[in-house]
Design a protein around this motif. Structure first.
Motif, PDB file in Angstrom:
ATOM      1  N   LYS A  98     -61.306  39.589  71.229  1.00  0.00           N
ATOM      2  CA  LYS A  98     -60.627  38.297  71.059  1.00  0.00           C
ATOM      3  C   LYS A  98     -61.568  37.136  71.359  1.00  0.00           C
ATOM      4  CE  LYS A  98     -56.398  40.237  70.733  1.00  0.00           C
ATOM      5  NZ  LYS A  98     -55.465  40.181  69.642  1.00  0.00           N
ATOM      6  N   THR A 226     -55.330  39.940  63.741  1.00  0.00           N
ATOM      7  CA  THR A 226     -56.380  38.927  63.912  1.00  0.00           C
ATOM      8  C   THR A 226     -57.770  39.491  63.623  1.00  0.00           C
ATOM      9  OG1 THR A 226     -56.571  39.297  66.307  1.00  0.00           O
ATOM     10  CG2 THR A 226     -55.046  37.582  65.576  1.00  0.00           C
ATOM     11  N   GLU A 330     -59.694  50.707  76.512  1.00  0.00           N
ATOM     12  CA  GLU A 330     -58.277  50.653  76.906  1.00  0.00           C
ATOM     13  C   GLU A 330     -57.416  51.429  75.894  1.00  0.00           C
ATOM     14  OE1 GLU A 330     -55.824  47.108  76.158  1.00  0.00           O
ATOM     15  OE2 GLU A 330     -57.705  46.003  76.070  1.00  0.00           O
ATOM     16  N   THR A 332     -55.001  50.789  73.829  1.00  0.00           N
ATOM     17  CA  THR A 332     -54.816  50.245  72.468  1.00  0.00           C
ATOM     18  C   THR A 332     -56.015  50.581  71.576  1.00  0.00           C
ATOM     19  OG1 THR A 332     -53.455  48.450  73.311  1.00  0.00           O
ATOM     20  CG2 THR A 332     -54.432  48.127  71.139  1.00  0.00           C
TER      21      THR A 332
HETATM   22  C1  PLP Z   1     -57.362  45.921  72.719  1.00  0.00           C
HETATM   23  C2  PLP Z   1     -56.743  45.371  71.479  1.00  0.00           C
HETATM   24  N1  PLP Z   1     -57.002  45.969  70.308  1.00  0.00           N
HETATM   25  C3  PLP Z   1     -56.460  45.533  69.163  1.00  0.00           C
HETATM   26  C4  PLP Z   1     -55.605  44.449  69.127  1.00  0.00           C
HETATM   27  C5  PLP Z   1     -55.012  44.088  67.814  1.00  0.00           C
HETATM   28  O1  PLP Z   1     -55.079  42.792  67.437  1.00  0.00           O
HETATM   29  P1  PLP Z   1     -54.033  42.149  66.443  1.00  0.00           P
HETATM   30  O2  PLP Z   1     -52.685  42.156  67.119  1.00  0.00           O
HETATM   31  O3  PLP Z   1     -54.509  40.793  66.239  1.00  0.00           O
HETATM   32  O4  PLP Z   1     -54.013  42.957  65.185  1.00  0.00           O
HETATM   33  C6  PLP Z   1     -55.298  43.793  70.314  1.00  0.00           C
HETATM   34  C7  PLP Z   1     -54.398  42.628  70.343  1.00  0.00           C
HETATM   35  O5  PLP Z   1     -53.947  42.173  71.359  1.00  0.00           O
HETATM   36  C8  PLP Z   1     -55.872  44.263  71.523  1.00  0.00           C
HETATM   37  O6  PLP Z   1     -55.595  43.679  72.697  1.00  0.00           O
END
Ligand code: PLP
Ligand code: ZN
Length: 377
Positions: A98, A226, A330, A332
């Motif tokens: 980000k 994003t 992490e 995600t």
């Molecule tokens: C670790 C991580 N990966 C991927 C994303 C995915 O981003 P987006 O929601 O913009 O597609 C996020 C969004 O918060 C994130 O924190």
């Protein structure tokens, strides 16, 4: 700075110096701007995302808010016996990709003379905006859903931002923020188009690191898109400028438990459907109502790519696998790795595949200990 803000809904045009995060008709704004790339000059500059200076719509250099971020390593990793390139975007100053968007967006805030902003996020975008606002001396209020990782909350607070945990879903947090945005400038990573002109540097770096050649396929995790929309913007700008000859296939990875865009794509729906969701390890991409959802589906279609989903078990296995290889990411971020493993099941060995590690594991250590207790015995 030449260029304009253009509304997707009504076509209205505004100067790049207008303090707007959406159109007066409430439509989404994008930026029309001609990026330029002088490969020799770029190659001679410091290895940061700002080496693509003539492709970033910010006026004068003194307005740039930067920690010297970007140009993260593009590393080849063996995944189930195949070689895949991963961009190590968990190594950014605030611990997630980000920062690409925040560096450009907060530079724009500084240029506009804005002194206070509001932003909502599942955690990482908020931490990133808070870090860059701290550097720029801009006040900020970050709203997050209740239950966000303790690491991310502490990070936001220690950067000096005001923090509010909103009860309910991620969408409830977004609604509360929209109300506040009536009075305070909304530094939204989703609405504000300047954010995407930061995340697009992902595409520039990938191409440069591969010798100014695009990969065949790029897999990214997607919630609000994003990174995906930034990547699409970046690759299409390189195509338009004649630097590359084609845009890679973009493959968007969603969590099975929260996959509105996957459904819109596979069922060829015009609108993003309302969906049932359940909790997921991939809290960063648990977005049930993505504001730029239709743009995301269009970008994937235009690139000749596709959507896929991954289960909680697949994510957990991928997270454990990556940690065991020495990559502390992490949960995600493990969605993308799980997506790569699925994708590898049906492609030929010659494809150049790029994916990304989006967030650092240190932000979510407690959660990781909780979901992988057997690994710690
Ligand atoms: C670790 C991580 N990966 C991927 C994303 C995915 O981003 P987006 O929601 O913009 O597609 C996020 C969004 O918060 C994130 O924190
Ligand atoms: Zn409009």
């Amino acid at each position: 700075m030449e260029g304009e803000l253009v509304c997707e809904a009504c076509g209205a045009r505004y100067s790049l110096d207008a303090s707007l995060w959406r159109c007066e008709c409430e439509g989404l704004l994008d930026i029309e701007f001609e990026s330029r790339f002088d490969l020799e000059r770029i190659g001679a500059r410091p290895r940061t995302m700002w080496r693509y200076r003539e492709a970033i719509p910010i006026g004068d250099d003194p307005q740039i808010v930067s920690f010297g971020e970007g140009f993260t390593p593009l590393t080849r990793i063996d995944i189930d016996g195949k070689q895949v390139w991963f961009k190590q975007d968990h190594l950014f100053p605030s611990g997630s990709y980000k920062d690409r968007g925040a560096s450009v967006l907060v530079s724009k805030l500084k240029e506009l003379g804005i002194s206070r902003v509001v932003e909502d996020s599942s955690g990482n975008a908020g931490a990133s905006i808070a870090a860059y606002c701290a550097k720029a001396g801009i006040g900020c209020h970050i709203l997050v859903p209740e239950g966000t990782s303790a690491g991310k909350l502490t990070q936001v607070r220690l950067y000096g931002a005001e923090l509010t945990e909103v009860p309910g879903s991620r969408e409830d947090t977004a609604r509360a923020t929209l109300q506040e945005a009536a009075a305070t400038y909304y530094a939204s990573h989703v609405w504000n188009p300047f954010f995407f002109h930061g995340t697009k540097t992902f595409a520039f770096e990938v191409c440069e690191q591969l010798g100014w050649r695009p990969p065949d396929t790029v897999l990214v995790p997607v919630g609000n898109g994003t990174l995906l929309l930034g990547a699409y913007l970046g690759f299409t700008e390189l195509l338009r400028a004649g630097v590359i000859e084609r845009v890679p296939r973009l493959v968007a990875v969603q969590a099975e438990n929260c996959a509105p865009l996957y459904r819109a794509f596979t069922e060829s729906l015009e609108e993003i459907p309302s969906i049932e969701t359940s909790e997921t390890l991939a809290d960063g991409i648990a977005i049930a109502e993505p504001v730029r959802g239709r743009q995301i589906v269009r970008a994937v279609l235009d690139s000749g790519g596709s959507f896929l989903t991954v289960s909680e078990t697949e994510m957990l296995e991928s997270l454990a696998m990556m940690c065991a290889k020495g990559f502390y990411i992490e949960p995600t971020s493990a969605a993308a790795v799980a997506g790569v493993r699925r994708y590898l099941g049906h492609v030929d060995d010659q494809e150049t595949i790029v994916s990304v590690l989006t967030g650092h594991g240190l932000k979510a250590t407690e959660k990781m200990a909780k979901v992988m207790p057997q690994m710690l015995e």
